[in-house]
Design a protein around this motif. Sequence first.
Motif, PDB file in Angstrom:
ATOM      1  N   GLN A   1       0.919  -1.253  -0.096  1.00 32.98           N
ATOM      2  CA  GLN A   1      -0.189   0.007   0.004  1.00 32.98           C
ATOM      3  C   GLN A   1       0.802   1.263   0.124  1.00 32.98           C
ATOM      4  O   GLN A   1       0.422   2.224  -0.726  1.00 32.98           O
ATOM      5  N   ASP A   2       2.087   1.354   0.823  1.00 31.27           N
ATOM      6  CA  ASP A   2       2.646   2.321   0.887  1.00 31.27           C
ATOM      7  C   ASP A   2       3.882   2.637  -0.481  1.00 31.27           C
ATOM      8  O   ASP A   2       4.228   3.647  -0.695  1.00 31.27           O
ATOM      9  N   LYS A   3       3.335   1.694  -1.502  1.00 30.17           N
ATOM     10  CA  LYS A   3       4.232   1.871  -2.803  1.00 30.17           C
ATOM     11  C   LYS A   3       3.375   1.877  -4.006  1.00 30.17           C
ATOM     12  O   LYS A   3       3.628   2.334  -5.024  1.00 30.17           O
TER      13      LYS A   3
ATOM     14  N   GLN B   1       4.083   3.395  -7.879  1.00 30.14           N
ATOM     15  CA  GLN B   1       4.035   2.238  -8.737  1.00 30.14           C
ATOM     16  C   GLN B   1       3.196   2.236  -9.736  1.00 30.14           C
ATOM     17  O   GLN B   1       3.224   1.968 -10.911  1.00 30.14           O
ATOM     18  N   PHE B   2       1.875   2.407  -9.232  1.00 30.73           N
ATOM     19  CA  PHE B   2       0.659   1.985 -10.147  1.00 30.73           C
ATOM     20  C   PHE B   2      -0.154   3.174 -10.553  1.00 30.73           C
ATOM     21  O   PHE B   2      -0.799   3.161 -11.651  1.00 30.73           O
ATOM     22  N   ALA B   3      -0.072   4.420  -9.737  1.00 32.26           N
ATOM     23  CA  ALA B   3      -1.149   5.574 -10.193  1.00 32.26           C
ATOM     24  C   ALA B   3      -0.424   6.841  -9.687  1.00 32.26           C
ATOM     25  O   ALA B   3      -0.987   7.700  -9.012  1.00 32.26           O
ATOM     26  N   ALA B   4       0.867   6.823 -10.259  1.00 34.14           N
ATOM     27  CA  ALA B   4       1.707   8.230 -10.048  1.00 34.14           C
ATOM     28  C   ALA B   4       0.902   9.427 -10.404  1.00 34.14           C
ATOM     29  O   ALA B   4       1.261  10.676  -9.843  1.00 34.14           O
ATOM     30  N   ASP B   5       0.025   9.383 -11.497  1.00 31.46           N
ATOM     31  CA  ASP B   5      -0.467  10.635 -11.914  1.00 31.46           C
ATOM     32  C   ASP B   5      -1.805  11.059 -11.248  1.00 31.46           C
ATOM     33  O   ASP B   5      -2.711  11.751 -11.812  1.00 31.46           O
ATOM     34  N   VAL B   6      -1.988  10.173 -10.389  1.00 31.57           N
ATOM     35  CA  VAL B   6      -3.406  10.515  -9.645  1.00 31.57           C
ATOM     36  C   VAL B   6      -3.285  10.997  -8.388  1.00 31.57           C
ATOM     37  O   VAL B   6      -2.236  10.577  -7.628  1.00 31.57           O
TER      38      VAL B   6
ATOM     39  N   LYS C   1      -2.729  11.714  -4.486  1.00 32.88           N
ATOM     40  CA  LYS C   1      -2.483  10.948  -3.520  1.00 32.88           C
ATOM     41  C   LYS C   1      -3.289  10.344  -2.860  1.00 32.88           C
ATOM     42  O   LYS C   1      -3.275   9.373  -2.326  1.00 32.88           O
ATOM     43  N   ALA C   2      -4.406  11.273  -2.209  1.00 33.75           N
ATOM     44  CA  ALA C   2      -5.520  10.680  -1.370  1.00 33.75           C
ATOM     45  C   ALA C   2      -6.396   9.603  -2.284  1.00 33.75           C
ATOM     46  O   ALA C   2      -6.799   8.671  -1.668  1.00 33.75           O
TER      47      ALA C   2
ATOM     48  N   LEU D   1      -6.879   5.290  -1.328  1.00 35.95           N
ATOM     49  CA  LEU D   1      -8.020   4.632  -1.262  1.00 35.95           C
ATOM     50  C   LEU D   1      -8.188   3.545  -2.486  1.00 35.95           C
ATOM     51  O   LEU D   1      -8.684   2.368  -2.293  1.00 35.95           O
ATOM     52  N   MET D   2      -7.573   3.621  -3.694  1.00 46.20           N
ATOM     53  CA  MET D   2      -7.313   2.656  -4.725  1.00 46.20           C
ATOM     54  C   MET D   2      -6.536   1.598  -4.177  1.00 46.20           C
ATOM     55  O   MET D   2      -6.800   0.256  -4.305  1.00 46.20           O
TER      56      MET D   2
END
Length: 264
Positions: free
Chosen positions: A162-164, A168-173, A175-176, A180-181
């Motif tokens: 979760q902390d990565k 890793q997965f959604a860098a341009d989304v 942070k908050a 949740l994702m």
Amino acid sequence: MKAANTIALALSIAAATVAAPAAVMAAPAIAKPTVILVHGAFADAGSWNGVAAKLRADGYPVIGAANPLRSVKGDAEVVANIVKSVKGPVVLVGHSYGGAVISTAANGNPNVKSLVYVAAFAPDQGETALELSGRYPGGTLGQALAEPVVLTSGGKDFYIQQDKFHQQFAADVPKAQAALMAFGQRPIAEAALTEAAGAPAWKQLPSYFIYGTGDKNIPAAALKFMAERAQSKKTVAVPGASHVVMTSHPAAVASLIEEAAQAK
């Protein structure tokens, strides 16, 4: 006599005015294809929310398929059953591992008119998602995975730490939102990532590709290779976009889907 002719002419014009709209109304509207959105690993159907909202606003029926993430063949059967339930043409859209699923699910379903790959695998027969993701440099998913969850069946489930997850997965989304994702991520079975694909539908159906150049799950070079091999009708590379390009750039993804839906 002149008055009678005037009345007759007026009645004739009135009749034509009434008949014209009736003729227009009699022509049936052409139904738009149904768009079936198939999520990939570490995500769920909610990852398509922005895309679905745009498609629905533009009059497209949309279904968010629940991808079990257990095996390519089994997951494809689930999606194929949804396709069979739809009356009329379908555009199948897959994200990430969901691309492998739609490549199989479309086979034998003549109402599928096109395939759209969103940062997705488009394996050829015998290839696996795991092998394709490692074929080109740039992927860092392995280092971001948590300790596998051992299943009673003897298999393993994979999650992203979760902390990565954000980087890793959604860098341009935001942070908050990414947090949740990460909390709600769906695990994928190791067996699904290592299962060899069957005959791919992209060899018979028109395919479209969109991905981000900042993807850390599937390297952009691998995505470009698969698009070119499938003779993509249109490929969109979104500069800097992450693996969840459908979440961070829903308008661009929806636009490509609509282009695939409208193609003759």
